[in-house]
Motif scaffolding. Structure first.
Motif, mmCIF file in Angstrom:
data_model
loop_
_atom_site.group_PDB
_atom_site.id
_atom_site.type_symbol
_atom_site.label_atom_id
_atom_site.label_comp_id
_atom_site.label_asym_id
_atom_site.label_seq_id
_atom_site.Cartn_x
_atom_site.Cartn_y
_atom_site.Cartn_z
ATOM 1 N N LYS A 38 0.834 -1.208 0.000
ATOM 2 C CA LYS A 38 0.000 0.000 0.000
ATOM 3 C C LYS A 38 0.871 1.261 0.000
ATOM 4 O O LYS A 38 0.593 2.222 -0.732
ATOM 5 N N ALA A 39 1.931 1.246 0.829
ATOM 6 C CA ALA A 39 2.826 2.406 0.889
ATOM 7 C C ALA A 39 3.464 2.671 -0.476
ATOM 8 O O ALA A 39 3.565 3.822 -0.922
ATOM 9 N N LYS A 40 3.882 1.611 -1.152
ATOM 10 C CA LYS A 40 4.522 1.774 -2.456
ATOM 11 C C LYS A 40 3.520 2.236 -3.523
ATOM 12 O O LYS A 40 3.806 3.143 -4.312
ATOM 13 N N SER A 41 2.353 1.590 -3.552
ATOM 14 C CA SER A 41 1.381 1.915 -4.609
ATOM 15 C C SER A 41 0.831 3.327 -4.456
ATOM 16 O O SER A 41 0.517 3.997 -5.448
ATOM 17 N N GLU A 42 0.718 3.817 -3.211
ATOM 18 C CA GLU A 42 0.184 5.164 -2.957
ATOM 19 C C GLU A 42 1.289 6.187 -2.724
ATOM 20 O O GLU A 42 1.004 7.362 -2.484
ATOM 21 N N ASN A 43 2.554 5.743 -2.810
ATOM 22 C CA ASN A 43 3.710 6.604 -2.556
ATOM 23 C C ASN A 43 3.556 7.366 -1.236
ATOM 24 O O ASN A 43 3.698 8.586 -1.163
ATOM 25 N N LYS A 44 3.274 6.610 -0.186
ATOM 26 C CA LYS A 44 3.102 7.183 1.146
ATOM 27 C C LYS A 44 4.258 6.761 2.049
ATOM 28 O O LYS A 44 4.796 5.650 1.926
ATOM 29 N N LEU A 45 4.595 7.642 2.970
ATOM 30 C CA LEU A 45 5.567 7.293 4.004
ATOM 31 C C LEU A 45 5.003 6.194 4.903
ATOM 32 O O LEU A 45 3.798 6.144 5.162
ATOM 33 N N LEU A 46 5.893 5.338 5.390
ATOM 34 C CA LEU A 46 5.528 4.358 6.418
ATOM 35 C C LEU A 46 5.786 4.965 7.789
ATOM 36 O O LEU A 46 6.834 5.573 8.024
ATOM 37 N N LEU A 47 4.841 4.805 8.687
ATOM 38 C CA LEU A 47 5.040 5.177 10.082
ATOM 39 C C LEU A 47 5.058 3.871 10.875
ATOM 40 O O LEU A 47 4.016 3.212 11.029
ATOM 41 N N ILE A 48 6.239 3.494 11.319
ATOM 42 C CA ILE A 48 6.424 2.207 12.005
ATOM 43 C C ILE A 48 6.557 2.488 13.501
ATOM 44 O O ILE A 48 7.515 3.118 13.945
ATOM 45 N N SER A 49 5.581 2.038 14.266
ATOM 46 C CA SER A 49 5.540 2.282 15.706
ATOM 47 C C SER A 49 5.717 0.947 16.429
ATOM 48 O O SER A 49 4.918 0.024 16.244
ATOM 49 N N ILE A 50 6.755 0.874 17.260
ATOM 50 C CA ILE A 50 7.169 -0.402 17.856
ATOM 51 C C ILE A 50 7.093 -0.305 19.380
ATOM 52 O O ILE A 50 7.537 0.683 19.969
ATOM 53 N N GLY A 51 6.547 -1.330 20.007
ATOM 54 C CA GLY A 51 6.478 -1.369 21.465
ATOM 55 C C GLY A 51 6.191 -2.774 21.943
ATOM 56 O O GLY A 51 6.390 -3.748 21.221
ATOM 57 N N TYR A 52 5.689 -2.877 23.161
ATOM 58 C CA TYR A 52 5.332 -4.183 23.714
ATOM 59 C C TYR A 52 4.287 -3.976 24.800
ATOM 60 O O TYR A 52 4.108 -2.866 25.317
ATOM 61 N N SER A 53 3.582 -5.021 25.179
ATOM 62 C CA SER A 53 2.361 -4.858 25.973
ATOM 63 C C SER A 53 2.626 -4.340 27.379
ATOM 64 O O SER A 53 1.774 -3.684 27.971
ATOM 65 N N ALA A 54 3.787 -4.632 27.960
ATOM 66 C CA ALA A 54 4.067 -4.224 29.335
ATOM 67 C C ALA A 54 4.754 -2.869 29.418
ATOM 68 O O ALA A 54 5.193 -2.460 30.489
ATOM 69 N N CYS A 55 4.844 -2.158 28.309
ATOM 70 C CA CYS A 55 5.587 -0.893 28.240
ATOM 71 C C CYS A 55 4.712 0.269 28.710
ATOM 72 O O CYS A 55 3.727 0.627 28.047
ATOM 73 N N HIS A 56 5.081 0.901 29.816
ATOM 74 C CA HIS A 56 4.278 1.974 30.403
ATOM 75 C C HIS A 56 4.140 3.164 29.459
ATOM 76 O O HIS A 56 3.037 3.675 29.226
ATOM 77 N N TRP A 57 5.245 3.648 28.898
ATOM 78 C CA TRP A 57 5.194 4.840 28.052
ATOM 79 C C TRP A 57 4.547 4.558 26.703
ATOM 80 O O TRP A 57 4.060 5.474 26.030
ATOM 81 N N CYS A 58 4.507 3.279 26.312
ATOM 82 C CA CYS A 58 3.719 2.913 25.127
ATOM 83 C C CYS A 58 2.241 3.189 25.400
ATOM 84 O O CYS A 58 1.519 3.724 24.546
#
Length: 681
Positions: A38-58
């Motif tokens: 989808k990012a390639k076909s629409e020429n959109k930036l990817l926003l990759i957000s990474i975390g984990y379930s026990a992460c307080h600041w997430c």
């Protein structure tokens, strides 16, 4: 703050972390072909957000930004938004963590990285307050729209930098390991020791199990009393601190201060597994009853709260409950008086419900700073009487705590972390002889074999417990960490059960790694196999962190399996790996501790102990109650064709063989005879 009426594409995920975001107004996608195309076909930036379930600041960033309709509309307009559980996809996390650290000089979670449609990063950071996050998004979108050529140039430079991280170039060092200056290394490291509170002299304070295990081995080989003193101080301070759950057992992720007092309250399986191994080995060496208590209470916590009905181990407990960090674990004085009555005074003295234990909002963290002997003497009671009273009061408080809203459970079951816990149960069984530990290990080994193994020698990475039904199947290929920790665990399981199937399984996994993870020079190993999707970089894991580097663990298992199976090629490769890392081991020992452990084993006269006979498993426990990291142990209760065991078995005899430098002594019949033999060599 709102949640969407309809779920986004995360709703079909197995990860609890991704499912937490399934009703965000952000149109999240899981990592995969749909989002990337989808990012390639629409020429959109990817926003990759990474975390984990026990992460307080997430959780905080989700509440402030990802549940906000206005912020979500900006994210949805300009980006294809991908949510990644770092525990499910450590390969993706490693790449974009390197990117953010190169850009900002720091990292952590939540990790947010903006990339071109082809996954090459151009901007990143960790936690952003809502207004700053919204402003950043608008600016980056404008930058991409107005100056795509400059974006591409920056992405090319940054991606080249990511690919260079952890590339090992040959160093001008000797081809010998025997000249490694172990004492000088420790002297340099000791300047970082906190000689009052234990651990390293900094805050926040993380328990680093492999660093402490190296100190234990260094003490064993070199009889360094300063090393022993610091190790024992650290083990006691961690066990006494608020980082340890004084009521329910188990360690939190880290303390935010330098005193082990105020924990970041999330409890992770991998921390507790490694700390059980550490305290079990420390008990073998020093026989301190405190270490026994810590292992017993921590494993009881694991069995009670992190074990699935079918024997897998869950990943983590959240830091928060009812949206408040630490609420589940902390107490007010009024609660203690209500529950314990007149006994609250003794309990408060024991666990510092006073100025020392005060935290915030009139709540207290339980922690210790005096031994049972000192408190018993001051209160005119026996030590046994004190311990009995404290145990009864803890049980009453645990009953009340069980009525509270519990922290969230991340019920993912990760292969590598399960292997760490499997080994921990085996290590505790060896040290203490508690049969329930062995049963937990056997149940978990069965779970691993049934849920993570495909084609007899290939591992998968994570799954949900089969009884949970939805999305239980493991679908992510195993990473190097899954293989090396599983190999390590099954070697240990072989040693405590003497079931050779476990050793043969470890050998098959090793052969798979050699075929699918080796680098071009056939010395080190990639983190991902050649069967996995190609990301923008194929990384190696060389530096230890809270979990030791998978390449270092691989070097150790090549050595161990090489000894057990008399495979000199594997032993030689282990030595080549350590030689390549020699300069890092010497110059930066705390962060290459597992490598240093392998270097010790390769240079400090490692020997073999073979135990055979109908009662060999019981004799193994006699040996296992002691600490001897210089000895590789093998055994069998029947005749065996394994190289170390061939021709050793004698019917109706229980025998010990001690071998060193490829020479074996005549068999003896007791552990005492072996100890005498070792002392004379």
């Amino acid at each position: 703050m709102k949640t969407a009426a309809e779920p986004n594409a995360l709703i079909h995920s197995s990860s609890p972390y991704l499912l937490q975001h399934a009703y965000n107004p952000v149109k999240w996608y899981p990592w995969g072909k749909e989002a990337l195309d989808k990012a390639k076909s629409e020429n959109k930036l990817l926003l990759i957000s990474i975390g984990y379930s026990a992460c307080h600041w997430c959780h905080v960033m989700e509440r402030e930004s990802f549940e906000n309709e206005e912020v979500a509309s900006v994210m949805n307009k300009f980006f294809v938004c991908i949510k990644v559980d770092r525990e499910e996809r450590p390969d993706i996390d490693q790449i974009y963590m390197d990117a953010v650290q190169l850009m900002t000089g720091r990292g952590g979670w939540p990790l947010n990285c903006i990339t071109l449609p082809d996954q090459r990063p151009i901007y990143g950071g960790t936690y952003f307050p809502r207004d700053q996050w919204q402003s950043v998004l608008v600016q980056i979108a404008a930058f991409f729209r107005n100056d795509p050529e400059k974006c591409n140039e920056y992405a090319a430079e940054l991606t080249a930098g990511i690919r260079q991280v952890e590339i090992v170039k040959p160093k001008n060092t000797s081809e010998s390991l025997e000249d490694i200056p172990f004492s000088d290394m420790l002297d340099r490291w000791s300047k970082q020791f906190d000689t009052t509170e234990g651990g390293n002299d900094r805050s926040p304070k993380f328990p680093m199990p492999d660093q402490f295990r190296y100190l234990l081995q260094h003490w064993y080989f070199f009889k360094d009393e300063n090393c022993k003193t610091h190790l024992q101080l650290s083990l006691r301070k961690m066990a006494y601190g608020g980082i340890y759950d004084q009521l329910g057992g188990g360690f939190s992720r880290y303390s935010v201060d330098a005193y082990w007092k105020v924990p970041h309250f999330e409890k992770m399986l991998y921390d507790n597994a490694q700390l059980v191994t550490l305290y079990s080995e420390a008990w073998q060496a020093f026989k301190d009853p405190l270490y026994n208590d810590i292992v017993l209470e921590t494993l009881t916590f694991i069995q009670r709260e992190l074990t699935s009905p079918t024997g897998g181990f869950y990943s983590a407990l959240d830091a928060d409950s009812e949206g408040v960090e630490g609420l589940f674990y902390t107490w007010k004085k009024e609660e203690l008086s209500e529950i314990l009555g007149d006994h609250a005074l003794l309990f408060s003295e024991y666990y510092n419900v006073n100025e020392l234990g005060f935290w915030e909002d009139d709540r207290y963290i339980f922690l210790r700073n005096e031994s049972d002997e000192i408190i018993a003497k001051r209160n005119n009671i026996s030590v046994s009487g004190l311990r009995k009273s404290i145990t009864v009061m803890k049980e009453r408080l645990m009953e009340r705590r069980a009525t509270r809203v519990r922290p969230g459970l991340d019920d993912k079951i990760i292969c590598s972390w399960n292997a760490l816990m499997l080994k921990a149960f085996c290590d505790a069984y060896l040290a203490f002889g508690n049969e329930t530990y062995l049963q937990s290990a056997l149940t978990n080994s069965k779970f691993i074999l049934e849920n993570f193994v495909v084609h007899t020698n290939q591992l998968m990475h994570s799954c949900k417990d089969p009884v949970s039904g939805k999305n239980s199947k493991a679908i992510i290929n195993g990473f190097l960490e899954d293989y090396v920790f599983t190999i390590e665990a099954f070697i240990r399981l072989y040693q405590v059960t003497m079931n050779e199937d476990n050793l043969q399984f470890a050998s098959r996994l090793m052969q798979y790694c050699l075929k699918h993870f080796s680098d071009d020079s056939e010395v080190l190993f990639y983190f991902t196999s050649d069967q996995d999707e190609m990301l923008i970089a194929r990384k190696m894991e060389l530096q230890d962190n809270v979990i030791p580097a998978s390449n270092a663990v691989m070097a150790q298992q090549l050595l161990q399996l090489g000894i057990h199976l008399e495979n000199q090629e594997w032993i030689n490769r282990s030595r080549k790996m350590v030689l390549l890392m020699k300069e890092d081991i010497v110059q930066n020992t705390p962060w290459f501790c597992r490598w240093a452990q392998v270097a010790l084993q390769l240079t400090q006269s490692v020997s073999e102990l073979i135990i055979v006979g109908a009662k060999a498993d019981k004799k193994m426990l006699e040996w296992g109650s002691m600490y001897h990291p210089s000895v590789t142990v093998a055994g069998s209760m029947i005749s065996s064709n394994l190289p170390l065991l061939r021709g050793r078995f004698v019917k109706n005899e229980d025998l010990f063989y001690y071998c060193k430098d490829k020479t074996c002594q005549l068999p003896v019949k007791s552990v005492d005879d072996i100890l005498l033999m070792m002392s004379s060599n």
